[in-house]
Design a protein around this motif. Sequence first.
Motif, PDB file in Angstrom:
ATOM      1  N   MET A   1      -9.440  24.348 -18.821  1.00 46.82           N
ATOM      2  CA  MET A   1     -10.841  23.933 -18.553  1.00 46.82           C
ATOM      3  C   MET A   1     -10.941  22.428 -18.203  1.00 46.82           C
ATOM      4  N   ILE A   2     -10.330  21.642 -19.213  1.00 49.67           N
ATOM      5  CA  ILE A   2     -10.433  20.038 -18.801  1.00 49.67           C
ATOM      6  C   ILE A   2      -9.645  19.975 -17.452  1.00 49.67           C
ATOM      7  N   LYS A   3      -8.484  20.781 -17.310  1.00 52.29           N
ATOM      8  CA  LYS A   3      -7.746  20.552 -16.205  1.00 52.29           C
ATOM      9  C   LYS A   3      -8.251  20.775 -15.123  1.00 52.29           C
ATOM     10  N   GLN A   4      -9.257  21.896 -14.850  1.00 48.56           N
ATOM     11  CA  GLN A   4     -10.297  22.053 -13.824  1.00 48.56           C
ATOM     12  C   GLN A   4     -11.093  20.979 -13.315  1.00 48.56           C
ATOM     13  N   ALA A   5     -11.777  20.513 -14.417  1.00 47.67           N
ATOM     14  CA  ALA A   5     -12.663  19.252 -14.549  1.00 47.67           C
ATOM     15  C   ALA A   5     -12.023  18.254 -13.791  1.00 47.67           C
ATOM     16  N   LEU A   6     -10.801  17.860 -14.214  1.00 46.03           N
ATOM     17  CA  LEU A   6      -9.871  16.637 -13.867  1.00 46.03           C
ATOM     18  C   LEU A   6      -9.484  16.795 -12.246  1.00 46.03           C
ATOM     19  N   LEU A   7      -9.042  17.967 -11.869  1.00 47.39           N
ATOM     20  CA  LEU A   7      -8.690  18.190 -10.939  1.00 47.39           C
ATOM     21  C   LEU A   7      -9.909  18.255  -9.505  1.00 47.39           C
ATOM     22  N   GLY A   8     -10.889  18.969 -10.179  1.00 48.79           N
ATOM     23  CA  GLY A   8     -12.219  18.907  -9.141  1.00 48.79           C
ATOM     24  C   GLY A   8     -12.668  17.454  -8.931  1.00 48.79           C
ATOM     25  N   GLU A   9     -12.790  16.543  -9.933  1.00 49.45           N
ATOM     26  CA  GLU A   9     -13.071  15.342  -9.562  1.00 49.45           C
ATOM     27  C   GLU A   9     -12.069  14.455  -8.776  1.00 49.45           C
ATOM     28  N   PHE A  10     -10.941  14.852  -8.865  1.00 51.86           N
ATOM     29  CA  PHE A  10      -9.422  14.171  -8.465  1.00 51.86           C
ATOM     30  C   PHE A  10      -9.613  14.570  -6.959  1.00 51.86           C
ATOM     31  N   LEU A  11     -10.004  15.625  -6.609  1.00 49.68           N
ATOM     32  CA  LEU A  11     -10.018  16.133  -5.128  1.00 49.68           C
ATOM     33  C   LEU A  11     -11.265  15.400  -4.583  1.00 49.68           C
ATOM     34  N   HIS A  12     -12.327  15.454  -5.102  1.00 53.95           N
ATOM     35  CA  HIS A  12     -13.448  14.616  -4.332  1.00 53.95           C
ATOM     36  C   HIS A  12     -13.311  13.535  -4.400  1.00 53.95           C
ATOM     37  N   GLU A  13     -12.682  12.832  -5.334  1.00 54.50           N
ATOM     38  CA  GLU A  13     -12.666  11.063  -5.072  1.00 54.50           C
ATOM     39  C   GLU A  13     -11.369  10.881  -4.207  1.00 54.50           C
ATOM     40  N   ALA A  14     -10.436  11.828  -4.257  1.00 52.20           N
ATOM     41  CA  ALA A  14      -9.241  11.366  -3.264  1.00 52.20           C
ATOM     42  C   ALA A  14      -9.636  11.439  -1.867  1.00 52.20           C
ATOM     43  N   GLU A  15     -10.780  12.209  -1.643  1.00 48.64           N
ATOM     44  CA  GLU A  15     -11.090  12.142  -0.004  1.00 48.64           C
ATOM     45  C   GLU A  15     -11.979  11.095   0.050  1.00 48.64           C
ATOM     46  N   SER A  16     -12.747  10.509  -0.817  1.00 49.65           N
ATOM     47  CA  SER A  16     -13.413   9.436  -0.515  1.00 49.65           C
ATOM     48  C   SER A  16     -12.623   8.065  -0.528  1.00 49.65           C
ATOM     49  N   THR A  17     -11.454   8.081  -1.045  1.00 42.10           N
ATOM     50  CA  THR A  17     -10.320   6.946  -1.015  1.00 42.10           C
ATOM     51  C   THR A  17      -9.917   7.210   0.318  1.00 42.10           C
ATOM     52  N   ARG A  18      -9.523   8.031   0.725  1.00 42.30           N
ATOM     53  CA  ARG A  18      -9.065   8.534   1.791  1.00 42.30           C
ATOM     54  C   ARG A  18      -9.685   7.879   3.269  1.00 42.30           C
ATOM     55  N   LYS A  19     -10.937   8.120   3.145  1.00 41.39           N
ATOM     56  CA  LYS A  19     -12.028   7.635   4.144  1.00 41.39           C
ATOM     57  C   LYS A  19     -12.102   6.099   4.027  1.00 41.39           C
ATOM     58  N   LEU A  20     -11.887   5.419   2.756  1.00 44.17           N
ATOM     59  CA  LEU A  20     -12.106   4.117   2.766  1.00 44.17           C
ATOM     60  C   LEU A  20     -10.690   3.572   3.284  1.00 44.17           C
ATOM     61  N   LEU A  21      -9.510   3.988   2.899  1.00 46.04           N
ATOM     62  CA  LEU A  21      -8.258   3.484   3.267  1.00 46.04           C
ATOM     63  C   LEU A  21      -8.384   3.638   4.890  1.00 46.04           C
ATOM     64  N   LYS A  22      -8.838   4.609   5.343  1.00 47.89           N
ATOM     65  CA  LYS A  22      -8.857   4.777   6.994  1.00 47.89           C
ATOM     66  C   LYS A  22      -9.956   3.872   7.536  1.00 47.89           C
ATOM     67  N   ALA A  23     -10.572   3.231   6.942  1.00 49.15           N
ATOM     68  CA  ALA A  23     -11.735   2.362   7.535  1.00 49.15           C
ATOM     69  C   ALA A  23     -11.179   0.901   7.656  1.00 49.15           C
ATOM     70  N   ILE A  24     -10.037   0.696   7.038  1.00 45.37           N
ATOM     71  CA  ILE A  24      -9.485  -0.651   7.130  1.00 45.37           C
ATOM     72  C   ILE A  24      -8.660  -0.938   8.465  1.00 45.37           C
ATOM     73  N   PRO A  25      -9.302  -1.871   9.242  1.00 45.87           N
ATOM     74  CA  PRO A  25      -8.638  -2.302  10.519  1.00 45.87           C
ATOM     75  C   PRO A  25      -7.419  -3.171  10.033  1.00 45.87           C
ATOM     76  N   ASP A  26      -6.335  -3.085  10.706  1.00 48.84           N
ATOM     77  CA  ASP A  26      -5.132  -4.195  10.866  1.00 48.84           C
ATOM     78  C   ASP A  26      -5.692  -5.567  10.761  1.00 48.84           C
ATOM     79  N   SER A  27      -6.611  -5.755  11.557  1.00 45.85           N
ATOM     80  CA  SER A  27      -7.115  -7.140  11.523  1.00 45.85           C
ATOM     81  C   SER A  27      -7.803  -7.889  10.452  1.00 45.85           C
ATOM     82  N   ALA A  28      -7.986  -6.975   9.297  1.00 47.86           N
ATOM     83  CA  ALA A  28      -8.759  -7.422   8.036  1.00 47.86           C
ATOM     84  C   ALA A  28      -7.493  -7.459   6.722  1.00 47.86           C
ATOM     85  N   LEU A  29      -6.221  -7.054   7.127  1.00 54.44           N
ATOM     86  CA  LEU A  29      -5.418  -6.765   6.043  1.00 54.44           C
ATOM     87  C   LEU A  29      -5.027  -8.230   5.349  1.00 54.44           C
ATOM     88  N   ASP A  30      -4.805  -9.392   6.131  1.00 57.44           N
ATOM     89  CA  ASP A  30      -4.293 -10.709   5.523  1.00 57.44           C
ATOM     90  C   ASP A  30      -5.636 -11.359   4.754  1.00 57.44           C
TER      91      ASP A  30
END
Length: 165
Positions: A1-30
């Motif tokens: 039960m705890i595992k399913q809750a952790l996994l559900g949050e993980f999957l949802h939040e990993a997608e948000s992290t993915r969107k944020l990382l993909k929004a970074i242009p190379d021009s902002a890296l430094d």
Amino acid sequence: MIKQALLGEFLHEAESTRKLLKAIPDSALDWKPSDVNWTTAQLASHIAEVYNWFESTFNQDVFDMGTYAYDKGDISKAENIVAKFEENVSKAQKEIENSDESAYFNEWKMEMKGNILFPPMPKVQVIRSFLYNHLYHHRGELVVYLRSTGNKVPGLYGPTADDRF
């Protein structure tokens, strides 16, 4: 039960992290807000790296930062950071899926050269704070970095000022 809750949050939040990382242009890296802060590339790389800590956190009771090694790869291009994130998030998901809930209340701690860096506490508490909340904290910083460099920010929990209604 705890595992399913952790996994559900993980999957949802990993997608948000993915969107944020993909929004970074190379021009902002430094860019960094001050001399004491990381660059955007270093911060984004750290976010990707946290997903690499799932294996040690789920499978060990002591995380020894003195022996920890991580190859962040080439962080001079945003696409490389995203690729490292994808590699790490895939491994992290498998760790959660294969984890044993009976070990979630084992005591866990982080050490370096015998010194305690992260106080002993139940592993499930470490998962929520050291892994999940830690990621959310750094994502918030990354949002500020993107805004400070004049870049758009994707909606993570709904629309942003960049979205048209």
